[in-house]
Write a protein that holds these residues in place. Structure first.
Motif, mmCIF file in Angstrom:
data_model
loop_
_atom_site.group_PDB
_atom_site.id
_atom_site.type_symbol
_atom_site.label_atom_id
_atom_site.label_comp_id
_atom_site.label_asym_id
_atom_site.label_seq_id
_atom_site.Cartn_x
_atom_site.Cartn_y
_atom_site.Cartn_z
ATOM 1 N N PRO A 421 0.816 -1.236 0.000
ATOM 2 C CA PRO A 421 0.000 0.000 0.000
ATOM 3 C C PRO A 421 0.840 1.273 0.000
ATOM 4 O O PRO A 421 0.370 2.318 -0.455
ATOM 5 C CB PRO A 421 -0.815 -0.127 1.291
ATOM 6 C CG PRO A 421 -0.002 -1.034 2.167
ATOM 7 C CD PRO A 421 0.651 -2.006 1.249
ATOM 8 N N ASN A 422 2.069 1.198 0.499
ATOM 9 C CA ASN A 422 2.900 2.399 0.605
ATOM 10 C C ASN A 422 3.927 2.517 -0.520
ATOM 11 O O ASN A 422 4.775 3.414 -0.482
ATOM 12 C CB ASN A 422 3.619 2.401 1.957
ATOM 13 C CG ASN A 422 2.652 2.424 3.126
ATOM 14 O OD1 ASN A 422 1.637 3.113 3.081
ATOM 15 N ND2 ASN A 422 2.954 1.653 4.166
ATOM 16 N N ALA A 423 3.871 1.638 -1.501
ATOM 17 C CA ALA A 423 4.823 1.693 -2.611
ATOM 18 C C ALA A 423 4.606 2.969 -3.417
ATOM 19 O O ALA A 423 3.480 3.487 -3.521
ATOM 20 C CB ALA A 423 4.653 0.476 -3.503
ATOM 21 N N GLU A 424 5.698 3.475 -3.992
ATOM 22 C CA GLU A 424 5.607 4.690 -4.799
ATOM 23 C C GLU A 424 4.849 4.398 -6.087
ATOM 24 O O GLU A 424 5.182 3.468 -6.826
ATOM 25 C CB GLU A 424 7.012 5.203 -5.129
ATOM 26 C CG GLU A 424 6.998 6.527 -5.886
ATOM 27 C CD GLU A 424 8.387 7.018 -6.223
ATOM 28 O OE1 GLU A 424 8.503 8.079 -6.869
ATOM 29 O OE2 GLU A 424 9.364 6.330 -5.845
ATOM 30 N N ARG A 425 3.830 5.188 -6.354
ATOM 31 C CA ARG A 425 3.018 5.035 -7.567
ATOM 32 C C ARG A 425 2.928 6.391 -8.268
ATOM 33 O O ARG A 425 1.994 7.156 -8.037
ATOM 34 C CB ARG A 425 1.627 4.512 -7.224
ATOM 35 C CG ARG A 425 1.606 3.066 -6.724
ATOM 36 C CD ARG A 425 0.204 2.614 -6.335
ATOM 37 N NE ARG A 425 0.152 1.181 -6.061
ATOM 38 C CZ ARG A 425 0.469 0.617 -4.896
ATOM 39 N NH1 ARG A 425 0.855 1.395 -3.882
ATOM 40 N NH2 ARG A 425 0.401 -0.688 -4.747
ATOM 41 N N PRO A 426 3.905 6.700 -9.144
ATOM 42 C CA PRO A 426 3.892 7.988 -9.849
ATOM 43 C C PRO A 426 2.638 8.203 -10.676
ATOM 44 O O PRO A 426 2.225 9.330 -10.915
ATOM 45 C CB PRO A 426 5.131 7.911 -10.740
ATOM 46 C CG PRO A 426 6.000 6.880 -10.102
ATOM 47 C CD PRO A 426 5.081 5.889 -9.489
ATOM 48 N N TYR A 427 2.049 7.093 -11.125
ATOM 49 C CA TYR A 427 0.780 7.159 -11.869
ATOM 50 C C TYR A 427 -0.152 6.114 -11.272
ATOM 51 O O TYR A 427 0.263 4.974 -11.030
ATOM 52 C CB TYR A 427 1.007 6.884 -13.354
ATOM 53 C CG TYR A 427 -0.274 6.541 -14.107
ATOM 54 C CD1 TYR A 427 -1.134 7.542 -14.550
ATOM 55 C CD2 TYR A 427 -0.628 5.212 -14.339
ATOM 56 C CE1 TYR A 427 -2.315 7.228 -15.209
ATOM 57 C CE2 TYR A 427 -1.809 4.893 -15.004
ATOM 58 C CZ TYR A 427 -2.645 5.897 -15.434
ATOM 59 O OH TYR A 427 -3.817 5.586 -16.084
ATOM 60 N N LYS A 428 -1.390 6.478 -11.033
ATOM 61 C CA LYS A 428 -2.385 5.533 -10.533
ATOM 62 C C LYS A 428 -3.424 5.277 -11.616
ATOM 63 O O LYS A 428 -3.850 6.203 -12.297
ATOM 64 C CB LYS A 428 -3.053 6.066 -9.263
ATOM 65 C CG LYS A 428 -2.116 6.086 -8.060
ATOM 66 C CD LYS A 428 -2.874 6.394 -6.775
ATOM 67 C CE LYS A 428 -1.944 6.296 -5.566
ATOM 68 N NZ LYS A 428 -2.677 6.546 -4.292
ATOM 69 N N ALA A 429 -3.799 4.010 -11.746
ATOM 70 C CA ALA A 429 -4.706 3.596 -12.817
ATOM 71 C C ALA A 429 -5.988 4.411 -12.810
ATOM 72 O O ALA A 429 -6.687 4.490 -11.791
ATOM 73 C CB ALA A 429 -5.031 2.112 -12.692
ATOM 74 N N PHE A 430 -6.297 5.017 -13.961
ATOM 75 C CA PHE A 430 -7.524 5.798 -14.109
ATOM 76 C C PHE A 430 -8.732 4.872 -13.981
ATOM 77 O O PHE A 430 -8.781 3.802 -14.583
ATOM 78 C CB PHE A 430 -7.536 6.484 -15.467
ATOM 79 C CG PHE A 430 -8.787 7.262 -15.747
ATOM 80 C CD1 PHE A 430 -8.979 8.526 -15.215
ATOM 81 C CD2 PHE A 430 -9.800 6.717 -16.537
ATOM 82 C CE1 PHE A 430 -10.136 9.234 -15.458
ATOM 83 C CE2 PHE A 430 -10.955 7.412 -16.794
ATOM 84 C CZ PHE A 430 -11.128 8.683 -16.247
ATOM 85 N N GLY A 431 -9.701 5.287 -13.187
ATOM 86 C CA GLY A 431 -10.932 4.510 -13.061
ATOM 87 C C GLY A 431 -10.839 3.331 -12.123
ATOM 88 O O GLY A 431 -11.779 2.526 -12.052
#
Length: 485
Positions: A421-431
Motif C-alpha cells: 500500500p505504501n509503494a511509490e506510484r507515480p501514476y495511478k490507474a484511471f478509473g
C-alpha cells in the motif's frame, strides 16, 4: 504503435463481417476491442510506473502472484506468443513481397519435407500443413535474422529502425483513412451500409449463426456472444500494446514515459482502426457475392483473400491500389516484426536473471548493453516456427490464454494495492477499481464463449501453459542447486 500495427487491420474485418452480418456490429466489434485495450493500457500504466524494470508483464506477475505465474507467462511468450507472432508477421512480409516479385511464394519450394494431414484430437484439429523451406518463409527467416542483428547493436539502433517504420506505417494507415474518406466514398455502398440496414442484426433479439469448433455444427447465438466470438480477430489485431513495458529498464524517465506511451499509443492506434473500418463501409458493401467478378460485388465479407483494405483502395486508385496496399503492408509488417523482436528478448533476459531461463540469456553485450543471447535464442526459435505451418495454428491457440494473462496482470493491481500500500506510484490507474474490474469481467466472458464455441482457440493454449509447470519445477530446482554451490 509500431508493435501493434501489423497486417490484421487490413485483413480481419472480412471474417468479422461474415460472422456478424451487420455494419453496426462490425464497428461494434472494434469498439469492444478499443474499450478493452484502453482499459488495459490505463491499468498497466500504474504497474509500469511502479516497477520500471526490463521484463514488464513478467515482473508484474512475479511480484504480485509469485514466480510460477511469471514463469508461465514468459514460457508461453517464448514458445508461442512472441515468437509465433514474429514468425506470422515475417511470413506476411514475404507474402506481400510476392506481389512485386512473384517468385516469392508459399508454393515455390526449395526443400519440401512433406505434408502432415489434418488430425482431430477432441475439440482440436491439428496438422493439415506443409513442412519445408519455400521462398516465402525463406524471406521471412531473412527478415528475422536481419532484425535480430540490428537489435544486437543497441537499443538506439533498434529504436531508430522502429521509429522510421512506425512513422511510415502510421502514415500509410492515415493515407488509407484520408484517401478513403475523401475519395473512396461510394454512393451504393453508403446506401447499403448506412441506410436502414445499418442496425440490421444489432438487436438483442437477433440470433447469429456460429460454427462450433472447426467443421462442427452451426448454432444460433445472441448479440453479446457473437461479439465475443469475433474478438479473436479484433483483439489480435490490437495485440502487442503491452510490449513497450518489456523494455522499461532502457526507457528514459520510465515512470512518466511508460504510462504516456501506453495510453497515447494504444489510443491513437485504436482510433485509426475504427476509422479504417468506417472507410471500408464507405467504399464497399458489407454483404457481397463470394463469386463476384469485382471487388465491389464481393463486398467486405468476401474480399479476395480477405484483403479488405486492398479492395477499398482499388475503389480509389483502380488496379494501382493493390500495389499501394502491398507496399504499405510491407512497411507495416517489417516495423511490427522489429518492435516485437526488440521487446520480447527483454522478458527472457529478466527470466534468466531469476534463474528461470538459459543462463546466457541473462548477460548483456559489454559494448552495446543488449541481451545478445536472448535475441539470438528468440530469433532461432522463430526461424524454426517459420519452417512449418504450425505457427499460425499456435497463434490461434493462445488468444484465450493471452486474455487470461492480461486479466491476471490487471488483477495484480488489486493484489499490489493490498500487499504494497505504501509503494511509490507515480501514476495511478484511471478509473480504479471500476475499469480494471470491467476488463476482467469482459475478458472472462470472452474466454467462456470461446471455450464453448471456439475450443480450437482455447484448450491447446491452456495445455501449452500447463506444460510449463513441470518445466518451472526443473528450472527452479536447477537454480536452487546452482545458488547453493
Amino acid at each position: 504503435m509500431g508493435s501493434m500495427i501489423g497486417s490484421g487491420i487490413f485483413l480481419v474485418s472480412a471474417d468479422i463481417g461474415r460472422t456478424v452480418g451487420s455494419p453496426a456490429l462490425l464497428i461494434g466489434a472494434w469498439l469492444v476491442a478499443t474499450v478493452m485495450t484502453m482499459i488495459g493500457a490505463l491499468s498497466y500504466g500504474e504497474l509500469a510506473a511502479m516497477m520500471p524494470h526490463a521484463g514488464g508483464q513478467y515482473i508484474y506477475l512475479r511480484e504480485a502472484l509469485g514466480r510460477l505465474w511469471g514463469f508461465l507467462f514468459g514460457w508461453t511468450l517464448f514458445l508461442v506468443i512472441q515468437t509465433g507472432t514474429i514468425a506470422a508477421v515475417a511470413v506476411g512480409f514475404g507474402k506481400f513481397l510476392g506481389v512485386f516479385f512473384p517468385a516469392i511464394s508459399s508454393t515455390h519450394w526449395i526443400w519440401h519435407i512433406g505434408h502432415i494431414p489434418a488430425l482431430a484430437v477432441g475439440p482440436m484439429v491439428l496438422g493439415n500443413m506443409d513442412i519445408g523451406l519455400n521462398t516465402q518463409n525463406l524471406t521471412a527467416m531473412a527478415v528475422i535474422l536481419v532484425l535480430m542483428v540490428v537489435n544486437v547493436f543497441g537499443l538506439k539502433l533498434g529504436a531508430l529502425v522502429q521509429n522510421v517504420f512506425t512513422t511510415a506505417k502510421t502514415a500509410a494507415l492515415l493515407g488509407l483513412v484520408g484517401f478513403g474518406l475523401l475519395l473512396g466514398r461510394n454512393a451504393a455502398a453508403i446506401h447499403a451500409n448506412f441506410g436502414a440496414s445499418f442496425w440490421h442484426g444489432a438487436s438483442l433479439h437477433t440470433l447469429h449463426a456460429v460454427q462450433v469448433g472447426m467443421g462442427g455444427p452451426i448454432t444460433m447465438v445472441g448479440l453479446f456472444t457473437v461479439l465475443a466470438v469475433v474478438q479473436t480477430g479484433s483483439l489480435f489485431s490490437a495485440d502487442a500494446w503491452n510490449n513497450v513495458t518489456y523494455t522499461a529498464g532502457e526507457v528514459r524517465n520510465p515512470r512518466r514515459n511508460l504510462p504516456l506511451s501506453l495510453v497515447l499509443g494504444t489510443g491513437l492506434v485504436m482510433t485509426l482502426y475504427i476509422l479504417a473500418n468506417v472507410v471500408y463501409l464507405l467504399a464497399l458493401p458489407l454483404h457481397g457475392d463470394p463469386h463476384g467478378a469485382t471487388a465491389f460485388v464481393r463486398g467486405i465479407q468476401f474480399a479476395s483473400e480477405d484483403r479488405v483494405a486492398t479492395a477499398a483502395l482499388q475503389q480509389v486508385f483502380s488496379h494501382g491500389g493493390a500495389y499501394l496496399m502491398a507496399g504499405a503492408i510491407l512497411i507495416s509488417t517489417f516495423g511490427c516484426a522489429n518492435g516485437l523482436t526488440l521487446a520480447g528478448a527483454r522478458v527472457y533476459y529478466a527470466m534468466s536473471r531469476d534463474g528461470l531461463f538459459f543462463r546466457a540469456a541473462g548477460r548483456l553485450h559489454p559494448k552495446h548493453n543488449t541481451p545478445v543471447a536472448a535475441l539470438v535464442v528468440q530469433g532461432l526459435w522463430t526461424c524454426v516456427l517459420c519452417l512449418s505451418g504450425s505457427y499460425s495454428q499456435l497463434l490461434d491457440y493462445i488468444i484465450c490464454v493471452e486474455l487470461i494473462f492480461y486479466s491476471l496482470t490487471i488483477a495484480s493491481l488489486f493484489v499490489l494495492r493490498v500487499k504494497r500500500p505504501n509503494a511509490e506510484r507515480p501514476y495511478k490507474a484511471f478509473g480504479y477499481p471500476v475499469l480494471p474490474a470491467i476488463y476482467i469481467v469482459m475478458a472472462a466472458w470472452i474466454c467462456i464463449v470461446l471455450l464453448r464455441y471456439k475450443p480450437q482457440y482455447t484448450w491447446p493454449g491452456i495445455l501449452i501453459v500447463l506444460l510449463g509447470i513441470p518445466v518451472f519445477a526443473i528450472w527452479s530446482r536447477r537454480s536452487r542447486a546452482e545458488n547453493s554451490l
